[in-house]
Each structure stands twice: as C-alpha cells, then as structure tokens.
Design an enzyme around this catalytic site. Structure first.
Site, mmCIF file in Angstrom:
data_model
loop_
_atom_site.group_PDB
_atom_site.id
_atom_site.type_symbol
_atom_site.label_atom_id
_atom_site.label_comp_id
_atom_site.label_asym_id
_atom_site.label_seq_id
_atom_site.Cartn_x
_atom_site.Cartn_y
_atom_site.Cartn_z
ATOM 1 N NE ARG A 15 17.671 11.001 21.654
ATOM 2 C CZ ARG A 15 16.532 10.815 20.970
ATOM 3 N NH1 ARG A 15 16.571 10.747 19.655
ATOM 4 N NH2 ARG A 15 15.388 10.691 21.595
ATOM 5 C CE LYS A 75 11.434 12.217 23.479
ATOM 6 N NZ LYS A 75 11.203 11.363 22.276
ATOM 7 C CE1 TYR A 94 12.613 13.896 15.848
ATOM 8 C CE2 TYR A 94 14.274 13.686 17.558
ATOM 9 C CZ TYR A 94 13.883 13.516 16.253
ATOM 10 O OH TYR A 94 14.750 12.971 15.336
ATOM 11 C CG HIS A 96 6.367 12.766 18.548
ATOM 12 N ND1 HIS A 96 6.186 12.167 17.310
ATOM 13 C CD2 HIS A 96 7.684 12.679 18.812
ATOM 14 C CE1 HIS A 96 7.344 11.745 16.849
ATOM 15 N NE2 HIS A 96 8.281 12.045 17.739
ATOM 16 C CD GLU A 118 7.377 15.814 15.849
ATOM 17 O OE1 GLU A 118 8.538 16.077 16.188
ATOM 18 O OE2 GLU A 118 6.387 16.222 16.483
ATOM 19 C CB ALA A 268 5.677 0.231 14.673
ATOM 20 C CG ASP A 270 7.352 5.335 17.635
ATOM 21 O OD1 ASP A 270 6.981 4.342 16.976
ATOM 22 O OD2 ASP A 270 7.963 6.284 17.120
ATOM 23 N NE ARG A 279 3.266 -5.189 29.503
ATOM 24 C CZ ARG A 279 4.436 -5.200 30.136
ATOM 25 N NH1 ARG A 279 5.221 -4.140 30.098
ATOM 26 N NH2 ARG A 279 4.852 -6.263 30.807
ATOM 27 C CG ASN A 300 13.099 6.258 24.933
ATOM 28 O OD1 ASN A 300 12.857 5.087 25.208
ATOM 29 N ND2 ASN A 300 13.625 7.089 25.805
HETATM 30 N N1 NAD Z 1 10.948 2.774 18.893
HETATM 31 C C1 NAD Z 1 11.746 3.755 18.467
HETATM 32 O O1 NAD Z 1 12.640 4.211 19.170
HETATM 33 C C2 NAD Z 1 11.577 4.292 17.071
HETATM 34 C C3 NAD Z 1 12.597 5.070 16.471
HETATM 35 C C4 NAD Z 1 12.426 5.492 15.143
HETATM 36 C C5 NAD Z 1 11.236 5.160 14.453
HETATM 37 N N2 NAD Z 1 10.272 4.427 15.098
HETATM 38 C C6 NAD Z 1 9.022 3.996 14.436
HETATM 39 O O2 NAD Z 1 9.320 2.960 13.503
HETATM 40 C C7 NAD Z 1 8.245 2.895 12.560
HETATM 41 C C8 NAD Z 1 8.801 2.829 11.147
HETATM 42 O O3 NAD Z 1 9.450 4.056 10.840
HETATM 43 P P1 NAD Z 1 10.128 4.318 9.411
HETATM 44 O O4 NAD Z 1 10.887 5.579 9.528
HETATM 45 O O5 NAD Z 1 10.809 3.088 8.950
HETATM 46 O O6 NAD Z 1 8.834 4.562 8.518
HETATM 47 P P2 NAD Z 1 8.792 4.503 6.902
HETATM 48 O O7 NAD Z 1 7.601 5.318 6.517
HETATM 49 O O8 NAD Z 1 10.106 4.801 6.324
HETATM 50 O O9 NAD Z 1 8.472 2.958 6.601
HETATM 51 C C9 NAD Z 1 7.287 2.340 6.977
HETATM 52 C C10 NAD Z 1 7.010 1.215 5.990
HETATM 53 O O10 NAD Z 1 5.874 0.481 6.479
HETATM 54 C C11 NAD Z 1 5.216 0.006 5.316
HETATM 55 N N3 NAD Z 1 3.890 -0.516 5.631
HETATM 56 C C12 NAD Z 1 2.724 0.159 5.859
HETATM 57 N N4 NAD Z 1 1.725 -0.728 6.057
HETATM 58 C C13 NAD Z 1 2.264 -1.973 5.957
HETATM 59 C C14 NAD Z 1 1.738 -3.291 6.046
HETATM 60 N N5 NAD Z 1 0.430 -3.513 6.260
HETATM 61 N N6 NAD Z 1 2.571 -4.340 5.908
HETATM 62 C C15 NAD Z 1 3.889 -4.142 5.676
HETATM 63 N N7 NAD Z 1 4.437 -2.916 5.553
HETATM 64 C C16 NAD Z 1 3.635 -1.852 5.696
HETATM 65 C C17 NAD Z 1 5.225 1.224 4.399
HETATM 66 O O11 NAD Z 1 4.920 0.871 3.056
HETATM 67 C C18 NAD Z 1 6.658 1.712 4.587
HETATM 68 O O12 NAD Z 1 7.542 1.168 3.630
HETATM 69 C C19 NAD Z 1 7.393 4.149 12.845
HETATM 70 O O13 NAD Z 1 6.293 3.787 13.645
HETATM 71 C C20 NAD Z 1 8.322 5.046 13.615
HETATM 72 O O14 NAD Z 1 7.618 5.956 14.433
HETATM 73 C C21 NAD Z 1 10.418 4.000 16.381
#
Ligand code: NAD
Length: 362
Positions: A15, A75, A94, A96, A118, A268, A270, A279, A300
């Site tokens: 990006r 980043k 970003y 973090h 963030e 999740a 990350d 992992r 990412n």
């Molecule tokens: N891998 C990637 O490239 C990437 C990109 C964007 C976001 N993410 C990650 O994705 C994850 C979700 O992000 P988001 O923006 O949707 O967050 P969000 O806060 O919008 O949603 C998270 C949801 O998880 C729920 N939750 C919490 N504990 C729970 C449980 N025990 N059981 C079921 N649900 C539960 C919350 O109530 C909430 O609705 C984060 O960890 C974020 O960092 C990763």
C-alpha cells in the site's frame, strides 16, 4: 506544510500512504507534497498521476524524510528508516506501539510527533482509520477461505453456495464486529450457511435484523463454539478485546474434532489469534496443516489487495491529514478530539495511556 510520502519498505507491504486525490487536496490547501518515486506502483498509482495532481516526485526516501514536516505512511518505521526521522517531524501512520517497543524507543529518542492511525478515536468510541482495513480483511477472509476450500488448495473440495440438490458450505464466524459482519455478508451472498457467534447481544441483534435466511446468530460460549467448530467447513476468527491479546476460543482439542480438510482463517492473528493452533504466516506462504485442518494466519491481509486497501485507507485518512497540515498538530488536536487521541508520542514522552502502560510493563 511539506507533506512527504515515502515508499513502504516493510516486507509484503504494497500500500501507499497517499493517493493522487489526496495530493490534489493538500496542494489546493496550499501545501507541498513530496512522493518518493515508485511509492504508488504496487497500488496501481504511477508517478505521473501524482505529478498531474500537484505533487513533486523525488528520487530517494532520504530526501522525503529530510524535507517533509509531516510524513504520511502506512506501516511503522523500519530499522533502515530510524535514523532518517527528525525532531518535531509529524509521523502519521499505523504504529501499533504496544507491541513495538523498539519503534517506541526510537520515536522518543528522536523526539518525533507520532500520531497512530489505530488510536484515532471518535467520541462514540469508533476507530475510523482501523475500520476500513477490518472491512477489507473481513471480505478477504471469506473470499480467500472459499479458495482454500478447493481440493487442489488442500481444502475439503466444497463449493460455498452448493448447487440445487447439494447443500452449501457451513461458514462459522467468531465475532460479529467489523471483520465478522463483512465476512458474513459476503459468505451469505455466496449462498453459504452462515453461523455467527458473539458475546455482545447488540451486535447479535443487529446481525439478526439485517441478515436473513442463511445466517443464524448464536451466543458465544465454550459449548456453542465447540459445536459450531465441529460442523464448520470454513471457520473465521474475528474477535477483539480492545487493547488486549485475543482470547483463545478454539482449543487444540476443538481443532482435532473439526472436519478433515476444513479451513481456519484466523483474522485475529495480529492480536495473537483466537485459535490455539494458529501462528502468523505470510502472503507468500499463507497456510499450513495441523490436525488435518488448513490454517491461514496472515496478519496483514489488506496488503494482498493494495489497489482496494490504499483507496479504502486514504479515503479515511485524507481529511485528518489535511486538518493536521493546515492547522498544525497542536491546534488540530485541540479542535478535533479524534486527532488528540491519535497522538502516541510527543515532545519525547508517551502521551497515549494504553501505549504508556504497555511500554512500562516491559
Ligand atoms: N489479519 C489482518 O490483516 C487483520 C485486518 C484487520 C483487522 N484484524 C483483526 O481482526 C480482529 C477483529 O477486528 P474488528 O475490527 O472486527 O473488531 P471489532 O471490535 O469490530 O469486533 C470484535 C468482536 O469480537 C467480539 N468478541 C469479543 N469476545 C468474544 C468472544 N469470546 N466470543 C465471540 N465474540 C467475541 C466483540 O463483541 C466484537 O463484536 C482484530 O483482532 C483485528 O486486529 C486483522
């Protein structure tokens, strides 16, 4: 102000921090925009387009870092960029920092004014610069997950939507926030059976209201997660507990009980991941197998679709970039509480409470 846009150099990052439209807005406001040559290439944005929108193309990152009053990036700074940062330079990207102590130390030492995408937070608690990437990652989770279900990609060999007379795939999504909702919408649109679990009743209620037919909502607890994991063809991890490591919701034993060659996409990852056997992986080598289940753990994901992600990110960041460039960081932070919350490091001190707490705990 002189706004500088260096080329991103973090591994796998495609990006760029500013689009040509952003350059147009800034120059119209009377600012100067410097873009490192080739910075937009991986996002399909040529140097010429930036020039046509008023930016100046420069040959090296050194020149961008040296001349810019504000750096707009994607980043966190990489080791080869550390020495280029200047005192009082505004860095908007970003960061973090809670999991990046080395970067935090460098920003403190070099007296940089660091504003993290963030932690830019509106009064209602929403995170406008994080949301677009969660939307991208949620949609990608379903799209990539559907691909990984193909037999030649190691999956169960099942079509998301099925065909008349043959049932569709079962998609189970843990968490119905931004990522989970977007994953569910796409999976439902493809005709899959979708089960979405959350502990937040308001989110479950919202999903139940807006989705119909092939999406069911379930309260999330150990029992319901175990049961749903057992029938999932595609399991998507999308939970978040703000500021904390993701909870382990799917244990190794639950993974062992999953269907042969089913697929886990733990978005999740990350934040440590919500599946015990996950992992971090890379776009180059995104999957591995544990207990005969395909695991995907790319932290990412949006970098895989830079032409979408760059625009999604910049659409959200540009109004803040323009405000900071025009008012200066201090006045912009006074006038806009969201920008104030975005400041992580200022005048050699950590000013964001969560970042300070994480740094002290180390
Ligand atoms: N891998 C990637 O490239 C990437 C990109 C964007 C976001 N993410 C990650 O994705 C994850 C979700 O992000 P988001 O923006 O949707 O967050 P969000 O806060 O919008 O949603 C998270 C949801 O998880 C729920 N939750 C919490 N504990 C729970 C449980 N025990 N059981 C079921 N649900 C539960 C919350 O109530 C909430 O609705 C984060 O960890 C974020 O960092 C990763």
């Amino acid at each position: 102000m002189i706004v500088g846009v260096p080329r991103e150099i973090k591994e796998g990052e495609n990006r760029v921090g500013l689009t040509p439209a952003g350059a147009r807005g800034l120059t119209a406001d009377g600012h100067q925009v410097l873009v490192e040559t080739g910075a937009g290439e991986q996002s399909g944005l040529a140097d010429d387009e930036y020039v046509a929108h008023g930016a100046e193309i420069v040959d090296s990152a050194d020149e961008v870092f040296e001349r810019a009053d504000m750096l707009v990036k994607v980043k966190e700074p990489q080791p080869s960029e550390y020495d280029k940062l200047r005192a009082d330079q505004v860095l908007f990207t970003y960061l973090h920092l809670a999991s990046e102590p080395d970067v935090t130390r460098i920003l403190l030492e070099r007296n940089v004014a660091a504003v993290a995408y963030e932690t830019v937070e509106r009064p209602d608690g929403s995170l406008p610069l994080l949301t677009p990437m969660s939307e991208v990652a949620g949609k990608m989770a379903t799209q990539v997950g559907a691909e990984l279900l193909l037999a030649h990609r190691g999956g169960r060999g099942i079509l998301m939507g099925g065909v008349p007379g043959v049932p569709p795939a079962d998609v189970v999504i843990l968490g119905c926030g931004m990522v989970g909702t977007n994953a569910a919408k796409l999976a439902a649109g493809m005709g899959a059976h979708v089960t979405i679990l959350d502990i937040n009743h308001d989110r479950l209620r919202y999903l139940a209201e807006v989705m119909h037919g092939n999406v069911i909502t379930v309260y999330s607890d150990e029992h319901t997660i175990h049961r749903a994991a057992g029938y999932a063809d595609l399991l998507i991890g999308a939970v978040l507990i703000a500021g904390a490591r993701a909870p382990t919701l799917v244990t190794g034993d639950m993974v062992r009980d999953m269907k042969t060659r089913s697929v886990i996409m733990d978005v999740a990852v990350d934040q440590g991941g919500c599946v015990e056997t996950i992992r971090p992986t890379t776009h180059a080598e995104p999957t591995y197998i544990v207990h005969d289940v395909v695991h995907y753990g790319v932290p990412n994901m949006p970098a895989g679709v830079p032409r979408t992600s760059t625009y999604a990110l910049c659409n959200a960041t540009i109004p803040y970039v323009r405000k900071i460039a025009t008012l200066g960081l201090d006045r912009a932070a006074e006038e806009d509480g969201a920008i104030c919350k975005g400041i992580n490091v200022r005048n050699g001190e950590i000013v964001h409470p969560a970042v300070a707490k994480a740094f002290e705990a180390r």
